[in-house]
Design a protein around this motif. Structure first.
Motif, PDB file in Angstrom:
ATOM      1  N   GLY A 102       0.821  -1.203   0.000  1.00 51.13           N
ATOM      2  CA  GLY A 102       0.000   0.000   0.000  1.00 51.13           C
ATOM      3  C   GLY A 102       0.855   1.252   0.000  1.00 51.13           C
ATOM      4  N   ARG A 103       0.258   2.381   0.410  1.00 50.42           N
ATOM      5  CA  ARG A 103       0.994   3.650   0.366  1.00 50.42           C
ATOM      6  C   ARG A 103       2.300   3.568   1.153  1.00 50.42           C
ATOM      7  NH1 ARG A 103      -0.422   8.940  -0.588  1.00 50.42           N
ATOM      8  NH2 ARG A 103      -2.624   8.378  -0.758  1.00 50.42           N
ATOM      9  N   GLU A 148       2.483  -9.014  -1.768  1.00 48.86           N
ATOM     10  CA  GLU A 148       1.076  -8.656  -1.583  1.00 48.86           C
ATOM     11  C   GLU A 148       0.240  -9.923  -1.527  1.00 48.86           C
ATOM     12  OE1 GLU A 148      -1.217  -6.845  -0.858  1.00 48.86           O
ATOM     13  OE2 GLU A 148      -0.612  -4.743  -0.911  1.00 48.86           O
TER      14      GLU A 148
END
Length: 288
Positions: A17-18, A38
């Motif tokens: 993610g970010r 992921e």
């Protein structure tokens, strides 16, 4: 003359993610080979797109040595399983959302894949590093590496030591932090550590002031920026971090430290409406 710090040769990042993408970008730009893990192929592809976009933006800002197509992206690969982490990985940073059970599960699975000398770290901003270390066979190799958003341009990494963290683990984490061009602060494990505890206290009080009609968000933030020289006001920062993230940390610290960290009603209402800040386009401010 002290030699320049060098990054770990091979880094694993669990969660793209970010925050995870920013961590991966930073280590790749410093020279490491990076594997981003992921949950499935679709999420892995999205993580790779975040890293590539971040490298392109860094090149446009002039903060990357050379254009992003000169070798740096080639040092990043994505995977959809922890089992795909190379055995010779030197550092693994877990960077999934703040769920203690999930983090513990992923860290324990990682320990089964990497070699005995690999350092394991969590990017948690508030959860107990001591409790996460307890799930590992070798807890001395583990610590918290709390990066800040946005990772590539932030100047700080908060290193959180559990009681069993070895000196070798601490020293390696400090060395690698410096190799990223960032400053370390080393703290012992405590609810909220140093940064989240102080930052959240300020943010929650700012939300209460808006809730009580003391001032609007812009006035509160301007007071802190110009009066106290904060680079960003606490409400705009809450939008950047994510109101849902702030709420989760507040709920955790509320259980650990008492009523001073009770989440304000306004924060709960905004999260319930999906006003999570910059990532949804609306929080205390409207975002493009």
């Amino acid at each position: 003359m002290t030699p320049a710090a060098t990054p770990p040769p091979v880094v694993g990042v669990i969660g793209g993610g970010r925050m995870g993408a920013g961590i991966a970008q930073s280590f790749a730009a410093a020279g490491s080979r990076v594997v981003v893990v992921e949950r499935d192929e679709s999420a892995a592809a999205a993580a790779m797109e975040r890293v590539t976009r971040g490298l392109r933006q860094a090149a446009e800002r002039g903060t990357l040595a050379g254009p992003p197509d000169l070798g740096v992206p080639d040092r990043v690969i994505v995977a959809s399983s922890i089992a795909e982490l190379p055995h010779d990985t030197d550092l693994v940073v877990e960077a999934v959302f703040e769920d203690a059970a999930l983090k513990a599960e992923l860290l324990a699975a990682t320990e089964d894949v990497v070699h005995d000398g690999c350092v394991l770290a969590s990017n948690t901003s508030a959860l107990s590093v001591t409790e996460l270390a307890a799930v590992l066979r070798s807890p001395g190799r583990f610590l918290g590496m709390h990066f800040f958003n946005p990772v590539p341009v932030s100047a700080l990494v908060e290193l959180v030591l559990a009681p069993g963290t070895t000196e070798a683990t601490r020293a390696a984490a400090v060395r690698w932090t410096h190799a990223l061009g960032k400053q370390d602060v080393v703290v012992r494990d405590s609810p909220g550590f140093a940064s989240s505890r102080l930052g959240l206290a300020l943010g929650l009080e700012a939300i209460r002031m808006v809730e009580e009609g003391v001032a609007d968000p812009e006035a509160v933030d301007t007071a802190m920026r110009l009066g106290y020289r904060h680079p960003m006001g606490p409400l705009r920062l809450t939008d950047v971090v994510g109101l849902d993230v702030r709420l989760a940390i507040a709920e955790h610290l509320h259980t650990k430290l008492g009523e001073r960290f009770a989440p304000p009603r306004l924060l709960r209402e905004k999260v319930a409406r999906g006003e999570l800040g910059r990532k949804t386009g609306q929080g205390f401010y409207r975002w493009q």
